[in-house]
Design an enzyme around this catalytic site. Structure first.
Site, PDB file in Angstrom:
ATOM      1  N   TYR A 107      -6.702  -1.129 -16.030  1.00  0.00           N
ATOM      2  CA  TYR A 107      -7.423  -2.322 -15.596  1.00  0.00           C
ATOM      3  C   TYR A 107      -7.903  -3.121 -16.794  1.00  0.00           C
ATOM      4  CZ  TYR A 107      -7.846  -0.536 -10.816  1.00  0.00           C
ATOM      5  OH  TYR A 107      -7.589  -0.087  -9.552  1.00  0.00           O
ATOM      6  N   TYR A 146      -2.929   5.902 -12.389  1.00  0.00           N
ATOM      7  CA  TYR A 146      -3.795   6.109 -13.556  1.00  0.00           C
ATOM      8  C   TYR A 146      -4.633   7.365 -13.394  1.00  0.00           C
ATOM      9  CZ  TYR A 146      -7.294   3.577 -10.646  1.00  0.00           C
ATOM     10  OH  TYR A 146      -8.130   3.164  -9.638  1.00  0.00           O
ATOM     11  N   ARG A 156      -4.710   8.813  -9.656  1.00  0.00           N
ATOM     12  CA  ARG A 156      -4.750   8.002  -8.436  1.00  0.00           C
ATOM     13  C   ARG A 156      -3.351   7.523  -8.068  1.00  0.00           C
ATOM     14  NH1 ARG A 156      -8.129   4.706  -5.866  1.00  0.00           N
ATOM     15  NH2 ARG A 156      -7.106   5.963  -4.297  1.00  0.00           N
ATOM     16  N   HIS A 159      -2.062   1.755  -6.212  1.00  0.00           N
ATOM     17  CA  HIS A 159      -2.762   1.085  -5.110  1.00  0.00           C
ATOM     18  C   HIS A 159      -3.200  -0.307  -5.545  1.00  0.00           C
ATOM     19  CE1 HIS A 159      -5.858   2.987  -7.571  1.00  0.00           C
ATOM     20  NE2 HIS A 159      -6.629   1.958  -7.245  1.00  0.00           N
ATOM     21  N   HIS A 161      -6.377  -2.975  -4.610  1.00  0.00           N
ATOM     22  CA  HIS A 161      -7.652  -3.153  -3.900  1.00  0.00           C
ATOM     23  C   HIS A 161      -7.640  -4.483  -3.158  1.00  0.00           C
ATOM     24  CE1 HIS A 161      -9.816   0.158  -6.011  1.00  0.00           C
ATOM     25  NE2 HIS A 161      -8.908  -0.089  -6.941  1.00  0.00           N
TER      26      HIS A 161
END
Ligand code: FE2
Length: 239
Positions: A107, A146, A156, A159, A161
């Protein structure tokens, strides 16, 4: 209050709603409310905002691959679908926002320090309004998986959000969209915080060959259902 459309009553759905304190997702132990919720009186401010206004959301906001001078690295994809009420009625003019990591799984955020590269051509945030048929469409990059510190060797599943605003501040859905067949589903406590397997499946998009643009981008379709038996689970307690 003449003419004011009040939000409909909210029907709880414990089978698909994640528990606020979910031991397998360790940070919920400190994050979850320890007291019952307090009902706050809803005044005009809560019932009529946010007033987004025409023109504030630009068509280019829905393309995460054209926000910088160059193109981001990774697999270009189209993510599209419809926002629907129970019974299939489309929900128009709903603000759909998304945020995600880059193709390397990182991110653009100060707290994400894991050793994957940042992409100078990718911010990872976009938004659009649903059209008259409840449709939304984004162009983006397929996010990477990640690591995170929840448990040893935790990773994870890939995905994106999502946040949806309705007509009022009190009408908000925050959830995550996953990709089909991800090998990390089985060990992800956020995904599995939704206890009903059928509800978990509603968080997974479908590969959509018909919407693919040849020689340019693959496509995935994900319909978001706000209420009723086919409701998309939210992640009220998940990051
Ligand atoms: Fe995430």
């Amino acid at each position: 209050m003449g003419g004011l459309i009040l939000p409909p009553a909210y029907a709880d759905d414990a089978a698909s709603r994640p528990a606020l304190d979910h031991p397998a997702y360790r940070s919920t132990a400190l994050r979850h409310p320890s007291r019952p919720p307090i009902a706050v009186p809803q005044t005009l401010t809560e019932l009529t905002g946010p007033l987004l206004g025409d023109g504030r959301v630009r068509p280019t906001d829905a393309d995460l691959t054209t926000q910088h001078d160059g193109e981001p690295l990774g697999e270009r994809i189209i993510v599209h679908g419809r926002v629907l009420e129970a019974g299939g009625r489309p929900v128009p003019d709903t603000l759909v926002e998304l945020w995600q990591c880059n193709s390397g799984g990182r991110y653009r955020h100060d707290r994400d320090r894991h050793p994957a590269p940042l992409d100078p051509n990718f911010t990872g945030a976009g938004r659009c309004l649903t059209d008259a048929e409840g449709r939304y469409r984004f162009v983006t990059i397929k996010p990477g998986a990640y690591p995170w510190g929840n448990h040893p060797n935790a990773g994870r599943p890939a995905h994106i959000h999502f946040s949806l605003f309705g007509r009022a501040f009190t009408q908000r859905l925050i959830t995550q969209m996953y990709f089909p067949g991800d090998p990390l589903f089985g060990q992800d406590p956020i995904f599995n915080a939704v206890r009903d397997p059928a509800a978990r499946a509603r968080m997974v998009c479908a590969f959509d060959l018909a919407a693919t643009e040849p020689e340019w981008a693959l496509a995935y379709r994900w319909d978001i259902v706000l209420r009723g038996p086919a409701r998309t689970p939210g992640d009220e307690d998940a990051a």
